[in-house]
Enzyme design. Structure first.
Site, PDB file in Angstrom:
ATOM      1  N   MET A  13      33.142  38.814  37.007  1.00  0.00           N
ATOM      2  CA  MET A  13      33.604  40.099  37.368  1.00  0.00           C
ATOM      3  C   MET A  13      32.999  40.659  38.738  1.00  0.00           C
ATOM      4  SD  MET A  13      34.084  41.784  33.418  1.00  0.00           S
ATOM      5  CE  MET A  13      32.337  41.311  32.838  1.00  0.00           C
ATOM      6  N   GLN A  65      30.937  31.026  39.530  1.00  0.00           N
ATOM      7  CA  GLN A  65      32.205  30.801  40.106  1.00  0.00           C
ATOM      8  C   GLN A  65      32.253  30.792  41.344  1.00  0.00           C
ATOM      9  OE1 GLN A  65      35.196  34.102  40.131  1.00  0.00           O
ATOM     10  NE2 GLN A  65      36.483  32.739  38.572  1.00  0.00           N
ATOM     11  N   CYS A  95      41.906  35.443  41.514  1.00  0.00           N
ATOM     12  CA  CYS A  95      41.712  36.812  42.097  1.00  0.00           C
ATOM     13  C   CYS A  95      42.707  37.205  43.118  1.00  0.00           C
ATOM     14  CB  CYS A  95      40.371  36.759  42.835  1.00  0.00           C
ATOM     15  SG  CYS A  95      39.758  38.450  43.391  1.00  0.00           S
ATOM     16  N   HIS A 166      44.135  33.129  32.896  1.00  0.00           N
ATOM     17  CA  HIS A 166      44.648  34.554  32.620  1.00  0.00           C
ATOM     18  C   HIS A 166      46.055  34.810  32.526  1.00  0.00           C
ATOM     19  CE1 HIS A 166      43.808  38.939  34.325  1.00  0.00           C
ATOM     20  NE2 HIS A 166      44.826  38.844  33.615  1.00  0.00           N
TER      21      HIS A 166
END
Length: 336
Positions: A13, A65, A95, A166
């Site tokens: 995040m 990541q 993203c 996701h």
């Protein structure tokens, strides 16, 4: 086995999952796999590596990541990260931010499975640790059925060791990243179908998961669950992960004991010239839903940001909860 290793993880995040956040989360769960914020391949190659990818030994298991779309640069960055001691390299294909799109990486790579595969192959050729991919079910007007399958098949053929999906389509035009957190709807069934088609591949699911009950339900269909905002905004849930998902004792009896155990880390950070708020900003949600939680957050938000703030501020904030819970218990006893 890699299946068990990915049973539970905390998502990468931006601006949140820094080394202080990860150290705190590790205090709450021994088994959670932790991820860094996304860092671009070129930043790893040319930037301040200690600041960007430094981590503490206690954080293991921890994955880095990477963001990028140049196979050669990603291979170099992956090798650097592996040499730093990370347990996994994860490639960001999820993203949706404008900045990430501008660099031709993140979710926009869903449109180019062959390029993502080339990136994975290049990294696999340089490291012995697992290389994984975190992606969406699709972007914009893509049909998630062929889009996700195409991406998955390409990266697995290139050697990817696991996928984390996701379960929401990324909209790169017309929605802000904030709006894209809730629109369009999550499609968990699409991820389940991917897992059924690939029974031998570790598949994790991410997006909108907030409770142990939801985690258990997903684990009936996939190999792992990844929490993002829920783990950050209500980190107390991590104390339930080891006993509920792994059948092992939690590291600490409760949130109070976890804070006490985390104090030496904070003290070391302060002694090195750091500020209390660098760490406690990640702890604001620890007592969410409990008496005194508002007072705890207020004290940390007002007093914890002062340059001279020390452990006494954190202790006083925690005492707001202790006292509020004591008063609530006394009131219940009177009613009874």
């Amino acid at each position: 086995m890699i299946f068990q290793e990915h049973r539970f993880s905390v998502a990468p995040m931006m601006d949140w999952s820094d080394r202080h956040c990860r150290a705190f989360h590790r205090t709450l769960s021994r088994r959670a796999r932790l991820y860094t914020e996304m860092v671009t391949a070129n930043a790893v190659i040319f930037g301040d590596r200690d600041r960007l990818i430094g981590f503490a030994e206690a954080e293991h298991p921890v994955a880095v990541q990477l963001g990028g779309s140049d196979p050669e640069a990603l291979a170099k960055a992956a090798r650097i990260c592996a040499d730093h001691g990370y347990d996994e390299i994860n490639l960001n294909v999820g993203c949706p931010s404008d900045r990430v799109q501008g660099g031709n990486f993140g979710a926009c790579l869903m449109r180019d499975p062959a390029l993502v595969a080339a990136c994975v192959a290049a990294m696999k050729a340089q490291v012995a640790i697992p290389v994984t991919v975190k992606c969406r079910i699709g972007v914009d007007e893509q049909d998630p059925e062929p889009a996700l399958d195409a991406l998955a098949d390409a990266v697995l053929a290139a050697g990817a060791d696991a996928l984390v999906v996701h379960a929401r389509k990324a909209w790169l035009q017309g929605l802000s990243p904030k709006e894209n957190r809730d629109i369009p709807p999550l499609d968990y069934d699409r991820v389940y179908r991917l897992k059924r088609r690939l029974p031998g591949v570790p598949v994790g699911i991410n997006g909108g998961i907030a409770t142990i009950e939801q985690m258990r339900a997903h684990l009936e269909h996939v190999d792992g669950v990844m929490l993002g905002r829920a783990a950050y905004q209500d980190p107390g849930i991590l104390l339930e992960v080891d006993p509920e998902l792994f059948g092992e004792p939690a590291p600490h009896a409760d949130a109070f004991a976890a804070v006490e155990a985390f104090e030496p880390y904070i003290a070391a950070h302060l002694a090195a010239g750091g500020r209390l708020h660098d760490v406690t900003r990640h702890m604001l949600g620890l007592f969410t839903g409990r008496p005194g939680a508002r007072g705890y957050r207020r004290r940390l938000a007002i007093e914890g940001v002062k340059p001279e703030a020390g452990l006494n501020v954190l202790r006083a904030a925690v005492d707001e909860v202790r006292q509020a819970e004591r008063r609530a218990h006394e009131r219940r006893a009177l009613v009874a």
